[in-house]
Design a protein around this motif. Structure first.
Motif, mmCIF file in Angstrom:
data_model
loop_
_atom_site.group_PDB
_atom_site.id
_atom_site.type_symbol
_atom_site.label_atom_id
_atom_site.label_comp_id
_atom_site.label_asym_id
_atom_site.label_seq_id
_atom_site.Cartn_x
_atom_site.Cartn_y
_atom_site.Cartn_z
ATOM 1 N N LEU A 27 -74.672 -57.731 -1.782
ATOM 2 C CA LEU A 27 -73.353 -58.276 -2.109
ATOM 3 C C LEU A 27 -73.468 -59.753 -2.500
ATOM 4 O O LEU A 27 -72.942 -60.184 -3.524
ATOM 5 C CB LEU A 27 -72.403 -58.147 -0.909
ATOM 6 N N ARG A 28 -74.186 -60.513 -1.695
ATOM 7 C CA ARG A 28 -74.221 -61.969 -1.883
ATOM 8 C C ARG A 28 -75.106 -62.387 -3.059
ATOM 9 O O ARG A 28 -74.697 -63.188 -3.893
ATOM 10 C CB ARG A 28 -74.719 -62.661 -0.607
ATOM 11 N N ASP A 29 -76.324 -61.861 -3.091
ATOM 12 C CA ASP A 29 -77.300 -62.368 -4.062
ATOM 13 C C ASP A 29 -77.265 -61.627 -5.399
ATOM 14 O O ASP A 29 -77.616 -62.199 -6.426
ATOM 15 C CB ASP A 29 -78.732 -62.268 -3.501
ATOM 16 N N HIS A 30 -76.885 -60.356 -5.379
ATOM 17 C CA HIS A 30 -76.951 -59.566 -6.616
ATOM 18 C C HIS A 30 -75.589 -59.337 -7.242
ATOM 19 O O HIS A 30 -75.482 -59.226 -8.450
ATOM 20 C CB HIS A 30 -77.658 -58.230 -6.353
ATOM 21 N N LEU A 31 -74.533 -59.232 -6.415
ATOM 22 C CA LEU A 31 -73.197 -58.980 -6.967
ATOM 23 C C LEU A 31 -72.318 -60.223 -6.924
ATOM 24 O O LEU A 31 -71.169 -60.190 -7.350
ATOM 25 C CB LEU A 31 -72.522 -57.819 -6.213
ATOM 26 N N ASN A 32 -72.884 -61.302 -6.411
ATOM 27 C CA ASN A 32 -72.165 -62.576 -6.332
ATOM 28 C C ASN A 32 -70.835 -62.480 -5.579
ATOM 29 O O ASN A 32 -69.875 -63.178 -5.885
ATOM 30 C CB ASN A 32 -71.942 -63.156 -7.742
ATOM 31 N N LEU A 33 -70.812 -61.608 -4.588
ATOM 32 C CA LEU A 33 -69.638 -61.527 -3.704
ATOM 33 C C LEU A 33 -70.018 -62.263 -2.420
ATOM 34 O O LEU A 33 -70.523 -61.675 -1.464
ATOM 35 C CB LEU A 33 -69.280 -60.061 -3.432
ATOM 36 N N VAL A 34 -69.804 -63.586 -2.413
ATOM 37 C CA VAL A 34 -70.344 -64.407 -1.331
ATOM 38 C C VAL A 34 -69.364 -64.604 -0.169
ATOM 39 O O VAL A 34 -69.658 -65.320 0.786
ATOM 40 C CB VAL A 34 -70.824 -65.780 -1.853
ATOM 41 N N GLY A 35 -68.203 -63.947 -0.272
ATOM 42 C CA GLY A 35 -67.234 -64.062 0.828
ATOM 43 C C GLY A 35 -67.748 -63.435 2.120
ATOM 44 O O GLY A 35 -67.388 -63.850 3.216
ATOM 45 N N THR A 36 -68.601 -62.434 1.996
ATOM 46 C CA THR A 36 -69.222 -61.803 3.162
ATOM 47 C C THR A 36 -70.367 -62.692 3.627
ATOM 48 O O THR A 36 -71.226 -63.054 2.834
ATOM 49 C CB THR A 36 -69.737 -60.392 2.792
ATOM 50 N N LYS A 37 -70.353 -63.048 4.914
ATOM 51 C CA LYS A 37 -71.252 -64.113 5.382
ATOM 52 C C LYS A 37 -72.416 -63.610 6.228
ATOM 53 O O LYS A 37 -72.322 -62.589 6.921
ATOM 54 C CB LYS A 37 -70.442 -65.129 6.184
ATOM 55 N N GLU B 214 -78.298 -72.422 -11.836
ATOM 56 C CA GLU B 214 -79.192 -71.919 -12.885
ATOM 57 C C GLU B 214 -80.657 -72.158 -12.494
ATOM 58 O O GLU B 214 -81.026 -73.278 -12.136
ATOM 59 C CB GLU B 214 -78.867 -72.692 -14.174
ATOM 60 N N GLY B 215 -81.460 -71.109 -12.568
ATOM 61 C CA GLY B 215 -82.896 -71.259 -12.340
ATOM 62 C C GLY B 215 -83.300 -71.456 -10.888
ATOM 63 O O GLY B 215 -84.458 -71.727 -10.580
ATOM 64 N N MET B 216 -82.336 -71.303 -9.999
ATOM 65 C CA MET B 216 -82.589 -71.540 -8.583
ATOM 66 C C MET B 216 -83.385 -70.404 -7.946
ATOM 67 O O MET B 216 -83.157 -69.233 -8.245
ATOM 68 C CB MET B 216 -81.218 -71.667 -7.917
ATOM 69 N N LEU B 217 -84.309 -70.736 -7.062
ATOM 70 C CA LEU B 217 -84.981 -69.716 -6.260
ATOM 71 C C LEU B 217 -84.504 -69.837 -4.810
ATOM 72 O O LEU B 217 -84.091 -70.910 -4.370
ATOM 73 C CB LEU B 217 -86.503 -69.882 -6.327
ATOM 74 N N PHE B 218 -84.557 -68.708 -4.108
ATOM 75 C CA PHE B 218 -84.212 -68.694 -2.682
ATOM 76 C C PHE B 218 -85.498 -68.896 -1.886
ATOM 77 O O PHE B 218 -86.532 -68.331 -2.235
ATOM 78 C CB PHE B 218 -83.604 -67.346 -2.298
ATOM 79 N N THR B 260 -86.742 -64.523 -5.788
ATOM 80 C CA THR B 260 -85.535 -64.385 -6.600
ATOM 81 C C THR B 260 -84.320 -63.933 -5.789
ATOM 82 O O THR B 260 -83.218 -63.880 -6.305
ATOM 83 C CB THR B 260 -85.778 -63.370 -7.733
ATOM 84 N N SER B 261 -84.524 -63.572 -4.521
ATOM 85 C CA SER B 261 -83.395 -63.236 -3.655
ATOM 86 C C SER B 261 -83.726 -63.654 -2.231
ATOM 87 O O SER B 261 -84.898 -63.847 -1.882
ATOM 88 C CB SER B 261 -83.101 -61.728 -3.686
#
Lengths: 154, 700
Positions: A27-37, B214-218, B260-261
């Motif tokens: 949700l957070r990293d791939h779908l950009n739904l960052v409201g879920t913590k 942009e271009g950020m890594l975790f 990347t994540s």
């Protein structure tokens, strides 16, 4: 990596991820739904609470591969205009302090109200004890859930 | 762009390129200012921005960690400026040399800025009035303001701030603008919702953890698994094979995996094979407490305070109390695990993340990377709790070092386990309290404390109220790190001093409220040495809470505890009502009276007090940190236990003593007294005196 289809907030979305990834991070990293913590990563604090077929679950320990076609609702999808009775009540009673845990609190409360539209203090204590608030907004949360219950009946 | 500034170069007003005005303190570097004004929407750099389109933006200068200053500080400006609160926008300001102390700590934001921010608002108001008066060709004295408009009182003519902003920006800056008569306050003292309330309940990106660039890594970092261990051999072969892992970099005593994540970074971090060598002693909590005990058995050569002669007073005593209190190490456990974004490129650094001390982070990054501070920008988003953890600079500095080593923008994310093992803890302490009593009164008070690190100090109101008083403090050197934890010093001292006070009252068969009031009367009328508090203000909160709680009345099955404490300029008195259920206390109601000068935001102020009380009950009841061989046993919330909804008080009633004085601290002062009030209530219910935190594991 694997292509996985998800039903999130009423939309079918496709992600290419490691299937072991917890739903939270998808949700957070791939779908950009960052409201879920993210709070603990072991289903202890409830900051990551979302609905899976209407039930409150902790997304930090649920591998995305096991979600299948079950409907996921996140805080972003709880209401169309951000006006769910709980969201209104939270604003009206100025519940939040830091605000970090509150999306998870609201999602737990929304699942409670769905199955129990008029909860008692005891019901609230039971349903909400999986969510930690470090700022200590508990008394206002209880009041806000009662207020939302009242609003919903109208 | 036109600029005008006062002779003293103190306050600066600038016209915005599109028409409008910008108010900031002290003289700017013009090049930097010109640049900032070009893209002013992205780099706000002052307290007030009035745009030509009528929108007004107020900038909150101090970090928002849940203490409500993103709302309360702009309220002070808005009050003097005379704008409609519902129509303005509020933003957090980045670190900006014109904005003074941009720190969240010591309950200092509101009390430190009250007059300054009133002046900021009043300056703008006077200039807008002057611009309108000029346009109407009338005297400024004939004009007033309301809801973002200047009004000519006799003719009723009106001009909006937006239409006046460009003209106002060209005027001379008043050196001493007149502040409003507080009796005319419309906004200050009312209930105002947190400015981010809607964004919070709809899950919009607000926090450091939500940063995406942009271009950020975790990145995730492998840090020493125990205090006393140092980085040895690193094998990153397995980590680099994980899908999504891009880089592994070593920094000082840690190794970072960039991916990347977040999940890939975590899997990569967990796949590192690292040898950690024990290069220092691996310490244990049990040994700390054993050492404390030996240290407390010997008197210290130089007491911190020594009035009269406690030993001589004890000679004539009818009774002597001699008890020991124990306090565990605590972690901060702020809900948002630490994180930070850093982008170090071409000799420039951009930092964005949770910190209570942005200036200190910048200084430290500058030192460690050898990059001048002028080339480093830093701002902080809304933060998921602070509690003192982010007074340390480690998370920001670490992110900068990683970005520099990996040569890319990076978002460093900590896990809860990382937070628990890499904290700057509330130090463990042990206190020995001795008192000599006559048949009816307290003859002497002798407190002696020891804690990990720099050691303990501080007094209660007893210092100054009795003839024979001695306070001693010592520190135990340790490689387990210590730091500030909400209401530092006060949070433990209030527990031991106010519990011991209750023990004295029991021994003397005195009412806990009456006995304290008698001591405060003595402190006022026959002060011994110096006192650092105002006995009258102490009395003001005690009197109020007595009234609120109907102290002296009894409800069957409900037991009461009382406690009072002064810290960060504010006075608090509390009554805690408990029922015992299955051997554990259920807090039915907490009554709390506060004297913190003028209240700015009544809703936020009550929220802070309610939250401090719940926080205090939580940490009195449940969590503790235990070191075994330098490692923290409680790795996550399954072992480091927080209060849950079922443990929360049923009701908390807060009242503020009415006051026209300037505001004093409020983010911390209501926390220190709670633990003792709860312990005293549990004693009233069970006869069991809890001289050790946390309570829950000793009950039931």
């Amino acid at each position: 990596m694997a292509i996985i289809n998800l039903n999130v907030n009423g939309k079918t979305l496709s992600v290419d991820v490691d299937p072991s990834t917890p739903l939270l991070w998808v949700l957070r990293d791939h779908l950009n739904l960052v409201g879920t913590k993210f709070g603990c990563g072991m289903a202890q604090c409830g900051a990551c609470t979302v609905h899976l077929n209407g039930n409150a679950i902790r997304s930090c320990t649920l591998p995305v591969s096991s979600v299948k076609t079950n409907a996921i609702v996140t805080i972003e999808g709880l209401s169309e205009k951000g006006d769910h009775p709980l969201q209104q009540a939270w604003e009206e009673l100025d519940v939040s302090q830091c605000g970090y845990c509150q999306a998870g609190q609201i999602m737990s409360a929304a699942a409670l109200l769905k199955r129990n539209p008029k909860p008692t203090d005891q019901d609230i204590d039971n349903a909400m004890s999986g969510n930690i608030c470090r700022c200590g907004t508990h008394v206002r949360i209880r009041k806000a859930i009662h207020l939302a219950a009242k609003k919903s009946k109208k | 762009m036109a600029t005008t500034h006062s002779r003293r170069n103190f306050l600066k007003v600038s016209a915005l390129s599109g028409g409008g005005m910008l108010i900031s303190f002290s003289l700017l570097n013009l090049t930097a200012e010109a640049k900032a004004l070009e893209d002013v929407v992205f780099t706000p750099n002052a307290y007030i921005k009035i745009n030509a389109d009528g929108s007004i933006v107020l900038f909150a200068p101090n970090p928002e960690i849940g203490q409500g200053v993103k709302t309360s500080l702009p309220m002070i400006v808005a009050e003097e400026l005379g704008v409609d609160w519902r129509k303005i926008k509020v933003e957090l300001a980045p670190l900006d040399s014109r904005m003074g102390r941009q720190t969240a700590g010591g309950s200092g934001s509101v009390r430190g800025r009250f007059t300054e921010l009133r002046t900021v608002g009043a300056t703008a108001r006077e200039m807008l009035i002057a611009a309108a008066a000029q346009q109407w060709n009338v005297s400024a004295a004939e004009c007033t303001v309301d809801n973002g408009e200047v009004i000519h009182k006799t003719s009723g003519r009106k001009l909006s701030y937006a239409s006046l902003a460009s003209a106002a920006a060209k005027l001379e800056v008043p050196t001493k603008p007149a502040l409003k008569d507080p009796k005319e306050f419309k906004l200050i003292g009312t209930r105002v919702q947190d400015v981010d309330a809607h964004k919070i309940v709809t899950g919009q990106p607000l926090f450091g953890i939500d940063t995406r660039r942009e271009g950020m890594l975790f990145a995730m970092v492998s840090r020493p698994p125990a205090y006393g261990k140092t980085l040895g051999e690193v094998n990153d072969a397995a980590a680099l094979k994980i899908d999504g892992v891009k880089k592994v970099v070593k920094i000082k005593n840690a190794v970072a995996v960039l991916a990347t994540s977040t999940w890939a970074a975590k899997k990569g971090r967990d796949a590192l094979v690292i040898q950690w060598n024990a290069t220092e002693k691996l310490e244990n909590t049990a040994e700390h407490f054993a050492t404390f005990k030996t240290m407390l058995d010997k008197p210290t050569a130089t007491p911190q305070r020594n009035d009269g002669d406690v030993d001589a007073a004890a000679q004539g005593a009818v009774k002597v109390l001699d008890v020991t209190y124990e306090i565990p190490t605590l972690s901060h456990g702020q809900m948002e695990p630490l994180n930070f974004f850093a982008n170090v490129q071409d000799g420039k650094v951009e930092l964005f993340g949770p910190t209570q001390v942005p200036a200190a982070v910048r200084t430290e990054v500058s030192k460690q990377l050898g990059i001048p501070e002028a080339n480093i920008t830093i701002s902080s988003p809304r933060q998921g709790g602070g509690f003192g953890r982010k007074l340390m600079t480690d998370n920001g500095v670490e992110a900068a070092l990683i970005s520099a080593a990996a040569q890319c923008p990076v978002q460093v994310q900590w896990t809860r386990e990382d937070d628990m093992q890499n904290d700057f803890y509330r130090p463990a302490e042990m206190w020995r309290y001795r008192a000599a009593l006559s048949a009816t009164d307290l003859l002497s008070w002798h407190q002696s404390g020891v804690g990990i690190g720099r050691g303990v100090r501080g007094d209660s109101y007893v210092a100054g109220a009795i003839a024979n008083y001695r306070a001693e403090g010592q520190g135990l050197t340790s490689n387990t790190p210590t730091g500030w934890w909400r209401a530092p010093g006060a949070n433990t001292l209030a527990y031991v001093a106010e519990s011991f006070m209750d023990e004295l009252c029991t021994a003397l068969k005195k009412d806990p409220v009456a006995f304290r009031l008698a001591l405060l009367k003595k402190a006022k009328e026959q002060t011994v040495g110096k006192i650092n508090y105002d006995p009258e203000k102490y009395k003001s909160v005690i009197d109020l809470v007595v009234k609120m709680s109907k102290w002296g009345t009894k409800t069957p099955g409900v037991f009461r505890g009382f406690s009072t404490w002064f810290s960060f300029g504010s006075y608090v008195a509390q009554v805690v009502d408990v029922q015992m259920v299955d051997g554990q206390p259920k807090v039915k109601k907490v009554y709390c009276a506060v004297n913190c000068g003028r209240v700015i935001n009544l809703s936020g102020a009550e929220n802070q007090v309610q939250g401090s009380i719940v926080d205090g009950i939580c940490h009195a009841m449940f969590p503790k940190v235990t070191f075994v061989n330098g490692a923290v046993v409680e790795t996550n919330f399954h072992q480091y236990k927080f209060l849950r909804m079922k443990d929360a008080p049923t009701e908390i009633e807060v009242q503020f003593v009415e006051s026209d004085e300037a505001p004093t601290g409020l983010g911390e002062p209501a926390l220190p007294p709670v633990a003792a009030a709860l312990a005293n209530a549990i004693f009233a219910a069970t006869g069991k005196r809890l001289r050790k935190l946390p309570f829950a594991e000793q009950l039931g």
